[in-house]
Design an enzyme around this catalytic site. Structure first.
Site, mmCIF file in Angstrom:
data_model
loop_
_atom_site.group_PDB
_atom_site.id
_atom_site.type_symbol
_atom_site.label_atom_id
_atom_site.label_comp_id
_atom_site.label_asym_id
_atom_site.label_seq_id
_atom_site.Cartn_x
_atom_site.Cartn_y
_atom_site.Cartn_z
ATOM 1 N N LYS A 78 0.843 -1.197 0.000
ATOM 2 C CA LYS A 78 0.000 0.000 0.000
ATOM 3 C C LYS A 78 0.870 1.235 0.000
ATOM 4 C CE LYS A 78 -2.594 -0.700 3.573
ATOM 5 N NZ LYS A 78 -3.407 -0.679 4.795
ATOM 6 N N LYS B 226 -7.461 -5.585 -2.605
ATOM 7 C CA LYS B 226 -8.252 -4.957 -1.528
ATOM 8 C C LYS B 226 -8.778 -3.601 -1.979
ATOM 9 C CE LYS B 226 -6.244 -4.779 2.504
ATOM 10 N NZ LYS B 226 -5.039 -4.452 3.339
HETATM 11 O O1 LIG Z 1 -4.226 -3.578 6.258
HETATM 12 C C1 LIG Z 1 -3.722 -3.249 7.307
HETATM 13 C C2 LIG Z 1 -3.298 -1.846 7.613
HETATM 14 O O2 LIG Z 1 -2.132 -1.536 6.969
HETATM 15 C C3 LIG Z 1 -3.274 -1.573 9.055
HETATM 16 O O3 LIG Z 1 -2.403 -0.530 9.378
HETATM 17 P P1 LIG Z 1 -2.347 -0.067 10.911
HETATM 18 O O4 LIG Z 1 -2.114 -1.292 11.746
HETATM 19 O O5 LIG Z 1 -1.222 0.899 10.985
HETATM 20 O O6 LIG Z 1 -3.664 0.577 11.184
#
Ligand SMILES: O=C[C@H](O)COP(=O)(O)O
EC number: 4.2.3.153
Length: 308
Positions: free
Chosen positions: A86, A144
């Protein structure tokens, strides 16, 4: 490894006790390449998770922000299940560049599935379908989609149907994840508990929740464990995988395990200082997170009949 070929693997026969024991979530497990109660399973060469080991365990999805962090994930590969590409500076489910997805696919072990976020998307089914195709063409096998701009379930279904078609026409075994937001009330998008129904109606494989606004509040601050349990129950009733994320910490793993979450998504908790923006993913934090997951799984398994 790319392409749609499958290899066929033999698995040992089960004992009569094992044959009597029901799978807890058979349809969801099947979607991930789990063995049926027979002698042969098919595992896509794409790096499908081996559910023989994992079928009663939560899978750990870690989100690096680029190739460098993906290499850190690769160092901790034995402790994680899915590498999720991401671009956090473009949003909670911000989409990264196609070439970054491809580089990360090449950088992480072939048996680790690569997931890619398509973005915190608008209600624009055509635009989102093209973006999703870009992600799967680039080597991701989990796609996703964050339904940020969808204000009704119908809009969510419309976007996700377009995504499912775009993705599965290209790579039928890829998994499509419809994601909503635990803090939907803060951004005005579709109710989090509607996600399993949206995902099922669209033909997706998983329903997910994350948080839209990364301000330190956590999944359970917005959707308490009882409501997350209802989310998981609805997803499983449709035969979907249930994925939960949102500044999840080790302390949250007990409830997440008990409610039967299939996939937990994490970034901040495995970054230095717990800082998902300034911190970098640390292999030893990934290992520690996994150790706590395993501890919770063992604790939860006490009294639960073994099925494998
Ligand atoms: O898909 C999962 C996310 O990247 C969660 O990120 P985070 O744990 O920093 O909220």
């Amino acid at each position: 490894m790319h392409g749609g070929a499958h290899r066929i693997m033999s698995v040992p026969s089960r004992t009569s006790r094992e044959l009597r024991a029901p799978y807890r979530r058979p349809r969801a497990a099947e979607r991930m390449g789990a063995p049926h109660v027979n002698q042969v399973i098919r595992i896509p060469v794409l790096g499908q998770v081996d559910m023989r080991r994992k079928e009663l365990m939560m899978l750990l999805l870690i989100s690096p922000d680029g190739v460098e962090e993906a290499l850190d994930c690769a160092k901790a590969a034995e402790h994680l299940d899915i590498v999720d590409v991401k671009k956090p500076d473009e949003g909670s489910l911000g989409a990264n560049f196609p070439w970054v997805i491809r580089e990360i696919r090449d950088a992480v072990p072939a048996d680790k599935p690569v997931s890619a976020t398509v973005g915190d998307v608008p209600y624009k089914p055509g635009t989102v379908a093209q973006a999703a195709l870009g992600a799967v063409v680039s080597g991701a096998t989990y796609i996703k989609v964050g339904l940020y701009g969808c204000t009704t379930p119908e809009q969510g279904v419309e976007v996700m149907r377009a995504v499912v078609r775009a993705v599965k026409d290209h790579r039928p075994e890829a998994l499509v994840v419809a994601s909503g937001y635990a803090d939907a009330h803060r951004i005005g998008c579709v109710n989090p508990l509607a996600l399993p129904d949206i995902a099922a109606r669209a033909g997706a494989d998983a329903a997910m929740l994350d948080t839209a606004i990364k301000d330190g509040t956590r999944l359970f601050d917005h959707v308490p464990p009882d409501s997350c349990a209802e989310f998981v129950r609805r997803a499983h009733a449709y035969g979907l995988l249930a994925a939960l994320a949102g500044s999840v910490k080790q302390d949250d793993l007990g409830p997440l395990t008990r409610i039967g979450t299939d996939i937990v998504g994490v970034r901040g908790a495995v970054c230095a200082g717990g800082d998902r923006n300034a911190g970098r993913i640390q292999p030893h934090l990934v290992a520690a997170f996994r150790a706590e997951m395993d501890r919770q799984a063992r604790e939860h398994a006490v009294g639960t009949p073994a099925v494998n």
